[in-house]
Scaffold this motif. Structure first.
Motif, PDB file in Angstrom:
ATOM      1  N   VAL B 264      27.129  69.888   0.180  1.00  0.00           N
ATOM      2  CA  VAL B 264      26.143  69.292  -0.724  1.00  0.00           C
ATOM      3  C   VAL B 264      25.208  68.336   0.031  1.00  0.00           C
ATOM      4  CG1 VAL B 264      25.929  67.594  -2.586  1.00  0.00           C
ATOM      5  CG2 VAL B 264      27.442  69.555  -2.853  1.00  0.00           C
ATOM      6  N   THR B 351      31.127  64.526  -4.646  1.00  0.00           N
ATOM      7  CA  THR B 351      30.376  65.768  -4.452  1.00  0.00           C
ATOM      8  C   THR B 351      29.466  66.022  -5.650  1.00  0.00           C
ATOM      9  OG1 THR B 351      32.239  66.632  -3.213  1.00  0.00           O
ATOM     10  CG2 THR B 351      30.610  68.239  -3.957  1.00  0.00           C
ATOM     11  N   GLU B 352      30.037  65.893  -6.837  1.00  0.00           N
ATOM     12  CA  GLU B 352      29.296  66.181  -8.053  1.00  0.00           C
ATOM     13  C   GLU B 352      28.170  65.164  -8.256  1.00  0.00           C
ATOM     14  OE1 GLU B 352      29.550  69.033  -9.319  1.00  0.00           O
ATOM     15  OE2 GLU B 352      27.914  68.357 -10.639  1.00  0.00           O
ATOM     16  N   ARG B 355      25.460  65.775  -5.794  1.00  0.00           N
ATOM     17  CA  ARG B 355      24.749  67.000  -6.150  1.00  0.00           C
ATOM     18  C   ARG B 355      23.728  66.707  -7.248  1.00  0.00           C
ATOM     19  NH1 ARG B 355      27.082  72.041  -5.704  1.00  0.00           N
ATOM     20  NH2 ARG B 355      29.163  71.272  -6.192  1.00  0.00           N
TER      21      ARG B 355
END
Lengths: 282, 365, 432
Positions: B264, B351-352, B355
């Motif tokens: 990412v 990560t999310e 992102r």
């Protein structure tokens, strides 16, 4: 062919301890192992012996207790072992170490000519990668470091071809025997001896060579005296003045923590967001 | 050179060991940096060492020299020019077709000759496969001291160089001196020193030396050179963003969480030494003293405790974010931001969040 | 494959004792150890009981790695805030040949095993015995290992492979240890500078202190905690029955943290650095849990045979005693030219019964069960004791008779008179 493999007994670095008060290494109770890099060289030597016949002798310099590592090498299939142990070797740096080992190999060669010497790429306690080249230089052996693969050995023509790891590629080199090889890690998997090997290893008498026995007449070249370098200070690195700023995690969900982390990162370094954006773009 | 040193009983016990240099070695002057030229390219570590060599030379009040060995031609000339631009006052060069590719014999011979002729007091080399192969031979030939993988070098009042490096598997640091022999040799790993500024057009003196060897006299022949097919890990040392995992990930399967965050962020990924030893990741991905030294803008360390051997490999990072369940983990002593938590839950959330954040920013552009 | 007079499985205290005794008598001995070396599985501190080792290696003090000899024993009953109990310290323990030492097992076992090798036994490490080889009659004739399919033959196999005795289980010599017969102990090593340690524990030279504690720190689970002084470190640990951990859903780590934070313990370990951590099982089933210890061509010694006196926290001495006695049985049969049949090896059982090993274990045979059913010994009593002491020692204008009455009332409220009497009877029975 007679192959000598130099090994070193090292403290298992995974379990090494620093005395919290005196900042010295506590060797008490730290298990010792054969330097893991040496095992790739040992296995390669054993494979050559299995293919071409001959003999593998393992050699180490260390305290009398280092015989356990030699015995382990024997149980993996080595044929003979020599323990080089003398008070005068204490405090050797790599120059003095290569002198002692080279002397012992020269002595071994007097009775059983050595065609190849193997060393580990480096040790896990010293990490210098200097003893191998040092031995090669002293014995005028052709030096092959970071070998990934031995392609061919021609015993009669006394030639060897290897693949050597270089920066960004692999060199295919050919040279003459005798030579000194250090194997790259991961190039083979060291074997496990059979019960027969274990019994043989447990029974083998391991000769302990003093400096004199190894043919060393000038002990000024050994140990502290023979070492041009001196360790003046051993210390723990000073802690950074500030410890890490902790993201508040009490009672927070992982998502909250992640959001707070991004905010903290970007607040601390305004240009970081731009860097990441550029990065993630490609 | 600390291979077999026993741990000193009390740390500063050897401080008083000072040895007067012989008259012969007193004539050794200047700081040299070996410019590693292989297959037409100068390894960046050589420029980094010129930057460091400059500081040492200034402190000593001597000149900084580069040593360029290679086949005659454009790339050798470019290396010489580069050496000046990165700070060398002069360059010693041996240019001979025999030096087209690295081989221990002719390089060691040439280097030893140069040292014996021009007498430097300090000689620095990059701790690459080439530099280490060469340095060991040269030091043994010259019977001088060589300190591997230094992280810091300093000049004492008596002009001697103290070379600091991690020791005992990276649990402590030690400072090593070469007492009564010159040159004082050291190798330094890529990225340990920062890249100096390049001063375009800067120039200096050139000293040309000849190798004086014939191909017939060199036993080792290069039959072939196979460039690496994939260089995917080659960028780790030079990456701007690096995400790495350690034993705190628990299982090899969990390493994918590191890779996902790296993906990412467009980052490189790596891991601590135990992961390599356990075979979770390939050794080229190892970060730390015995793996790659990195100097990214952002370094995210998940489940890494932060042993000294790891610390010295990442300290050059501008921003270190550490995630660890143990609030007392040493990594929090040198990280800039810390999260006390389980990497297995924090990593996916990061990560999310990254992102989403980057997607929003992209949409806003 | 070749044949040995005896094969010893395991290189802990019992296996080393057996191997050493056999080898010293000139028997051809093979010792097989699973770990990387003897002691590699055991990184922690422990107590060494000198007498048992003296019988095997009389001059062991000359070079064995000993930490401190114990001159002071403290037994503590703890509630959450306090401890009360006994200290016994005597200069008599500063004798020429001290009776108890603290040791660090990794070093001690390694040393012991070196003696075994020097005595002439062959020692093979990093090798797991997978099963016992038997002939058609079921007699044990040797071992098989994980290295290959070869049988290594022996007249007799001595099982010294520890509390789990996987080989013993796999070979049907004994059953899996029951959770209520095993304690899970966790230990840490806390490093302190020698001077600080000696000041803190009021000892000098190589004098040492052992503290055993029980009480609310185990949160009602059956177990004890301890703290021993080594040369430059403290061994701190706690152990409770595996079945209790299971039933109460708590973990030994939580409990150890509790112990370390206890106001009586915290100052003792303050400023120390924890360097090692380990967990291991201790067989605490006592006399009734001891399996069959001999058969046709085999013997069981040490933890593998459940030889642990939980009451007195003795284990390594029983391990050495049983190892030595097993070896002596084998030696005697060999000298007399008799085969190691089940009937002949019964001498080992007899030797055990004639010694303090079985006598002690027999004496406390009811203890595990009684304590198991009476948790008040670990919770109520320490609290009552503490309350009593606090009442007694606090000077607050209340007259002493009143205080006595109050203490008695507290006890009666806590346990009822009937309960108190019953408990006294139980303890007496357990002791007998």
């Amino acid at each position: 062919m007679h192959i000598v493999v130099c090994i070193k007994q090292v403290p298992d670095s995974a379990q090494i301890r620093v005395h919290p008060v005196t900042n010295t290494i506590m060797r008490q109770g730290v298990p010792t192992i054969i330097n893991p890099y040496d095992l790739f060289s040992l296995e390669e030597a054993l494979r050559l012996r299995d293919k071409f016949g001959g003999k593998v002798t393992v050699l180490t310099m260390g305290p009398p207790m280092a015989d356990t590592s030699l015995r382990k090498a024997l149980s993996m299939g080595a044929d003979a072992a020599v323990l080089l142990s003398d008070r005068c070797f204490a405090g050797s740096d790599t120059l003095a170490t290569s002198y002692a080992l080279a002397s012992a190999i020269a002595k071994i060669t007097e009775t059983e000519p050595v065609g190849m010497v193997f060393c580990g790429k480096q040790t896990i306690d010293g990490d210098t990668a200097q003893v191998g080249p040092g031995i090669a230089k002293r014995l005028e052996l052709n030096q092959l470091t970071y070998v990934e693969r031995i392609d061919a050995v021609d015993e009669t023509a006394r030639k060897i071809t290897v693949e050597r790891r270089a920066e960004g590629g692999v060199q295919v080199l050919s040279t003459s025997l005798p030579c000194l090889i250090t194997m790259l890690e991961g190039t083979n998997v060291v074997r496990r001896g059979t019960m027969e090997d274990m019994l043989r290893a447990a029974r083998t008498e391991i000769p302990m060579w003093s400096a004199a026995k190894a043919g060393i007449t000038d002990t000024a070249l050994c140990g502290l005296k023979g070492s041009p370098t001196v360790v003046k200070k051993v210390f723990a690195p000073p802690p950074r003045k500030e410890k890490a700023k902790q993201i508040d995690v009490t009672g927070k969900t992982a998502d909250d923590i992640a959001a707070a982390t991004l905010n903290a990162l970007f607040a601390a370094d305004a240009r970081l967001e731009e860097t990441l954006f550029r990065q993630a773009g490609h | 050179m600390t291979e077999a040193k026993p741990a000193p009983a009390a740390a500063p016990a050897r401080g008083k060991m000072k040895v007067e240099l012989s008259d012969h070695f007193k004539t050794y002057k200047d700081v040299w940096v070996f410019i590693e030229l292989e297959r037409g390219q100068v390894h960046p570590v050589s420029w980094e060492l010129l930057g460091e060599g400059r500081k040492l030379a200034n402190k000593l009040g001597v000149e900084l020299a580069g040593v360029v060995m290679g086949a005659p031609g454009d790339s050798a000339d470019a290396a010489v020019a580069g050496a000046y631009e990165y700070g060398a006052d002069l360059v010693y060069t041996i240019q001979d077709p025999l030096l087209a590719d690295y081989r221990n014999e002719p390089f060691a011979r040439g280097m030893t000759d140069l040292v014996n002729t021009y007498k430097p007091e300090i000689l620095l080399l990059g701790a690459t496969t080439l530099g280490r192969d060469l340095a060991g031979t040269v030091a043994t030939t010259l019977k001088t001291g060589l300190t591997a993988d230094c992280t810091e070098m300093a000049i004492d009042d008596d002009r001697s160089m103290g070379a600091t490096r991690p020791t005992f598997g990276g649990s402590l640091l030690c400072t090593i001196y070469t007492l009564n022999v010159r040159p004082q040799m050291a190798t330094i790993r890529p990225r340990v020193m920062s890249m100096p500024d390049r001063e375009a057009g800067r120039t200096g003196r050139l000293v040309v030396h000849s190798l004086g060897m014939q191909e017939d006299s060199i036993v080792t022949k290069i039959l072939n050179y196979i460039p690496d097919a994939s260089k995917e890990d080659a960028h780790l040392a030079y990456a701007d963003v690096v995400v790495a995992g350690g034993m705190g990930l628990g299982k090899p399967e969990n390493f994918k969480l590191v890779k996902e965050l790296a993906s990412v962020l467009g980052a490189e990924y790596g891991g601590s030494r135990p992961l390599v030893q356990k075979g979770w990741i390939e050794s080229a991905r190892q970060i730390g003293q015995t793996g790659k030294t990195i100097r990214p803008r952002l370094y995210i360390a998940a489940g890494i405790s932060g042993a000294i051997q790891h610390r010295v490999g990442v300290e050059g990072a501008d921003m270190i974010l550490a995630i660890n369940t143990d609030p007392n983990a040493p990594i929090f002593d040198f990280a800039h931001q810390g999260i006390v938590g389980d990497a297995l839950t924090v990593l996916p959330a990061l990560t999310e969040t990254f992102r989403r954040h980057l997607a929003q920013k992209r949409a806003a552009e | 494959m070749e044949k040995f007079d005896a094969i010893v499985v395991g290189a802990g205290p019992s296996g080393n004792a057996a191997s050493y005794t056999l080898a010293k008598a000139g028997l051809k001995v093979l010792q097989v150890e699973r770990g990387e070396y003897s002691g590699s599985k055991n990184v922690q501190g422990a107590i060494l009981y000198a007498k048992s080792l003296e019988k095997i290696i009389p001059n062991f003090r000359e070079d064995a790695p000993l930490e401190r000899h114990i001159v002071e024993q403290r037994l503590w009953m703890m509630d959450d805030k306090s401890h009360c109990g006994t200290h016994y310290r005597s200069d008599a323990f500063n004798e020429e040949l001290p009776n108890r030492y603290t040791i660090i097992r990794a070093q001690f076992d390694k040393w012991f095993n070196r003696q075994v090798q020097e005595a002439g036994a062959l020692v093979v490490c990093e090798t797991t015995v997978t099963e016992l080889a038997r002939d058609a009659s079921g007699k044990v004739i040797g071992i098989k290992t994980d290295r290959d399919d070869q049988i290594v033959y022996a007249d007799v196999v001595i099982m010294a492979d520890g509390v789990n005795s996987l080989v013993g289980q796999r070979s049907g010599l004994r059953k899996e240890i029951k959770p209520e017969h095993a304690a899970l102990a966790v230990k840490e090593m806390h490093f302190l500078p020698r001077e600080v340690l000696e000041q803190r524990f009021n000892v000098k030279d190589n004098e040492g202190v052992a503290i055993e504690a029980l009480g609310t720190v185990t949160m009602g689970l059956m177990g004890t905690a301890f703290l021993y002084t080594n040369g430059e470190s403290l061994s701190v640990g706690i152990g409770c029955l595996v079945s209790d951990f299971r039933d109460h859903g708590t973990s030994p780590y939580v409990m150890l943290e509790r112990f370390k934070k206890h106001p009586s313990i915290a100052p003792l370990i303050e400023g120390s650095e924890v360097k090692e951590y380990a967990a291991h099982l201790i067989p605490e089933g006592g006399f009734n849990a001891i399996p069959k210890v001999h058969g046709d061509g085999w013997l069981i010694v040490g933890d593998s045979g459940q030889f642990v006196n939980a009451m007195h926290r003795e284990g390594s001495n029983l391990a050495m005693e049983t190892g030595r006695m097993a070896a002596e049985t084998v030696i005697a049969l060999k000298t007399e030219g008799k085969a190691p049949t089940e009937a002949n090896l019964a001498r080992y059982r007899k030797a055990l019964e004639d010694s303090f090993v079985m006598k002690d274990l027999k004496k406390y045979r009811k203890l595990p069960e009684i304590v198991h059913k009476n948790r008040q010994f670990f919770t109520t009593y320490p609290e009552l004791m503490s309350k009593a002491a606090e009442t007694w020692f606090r000077v607050d204008g209340v007259d002493k008779l009143q205080k006595e009455k109050e203490i008695f009332r507290t006890f009666r409220n806590g346990r009822t008179l009937r309960g108190l009497i019953g408990d006294a009877v139980k303890i007496a029975r357990a002791w007998r």
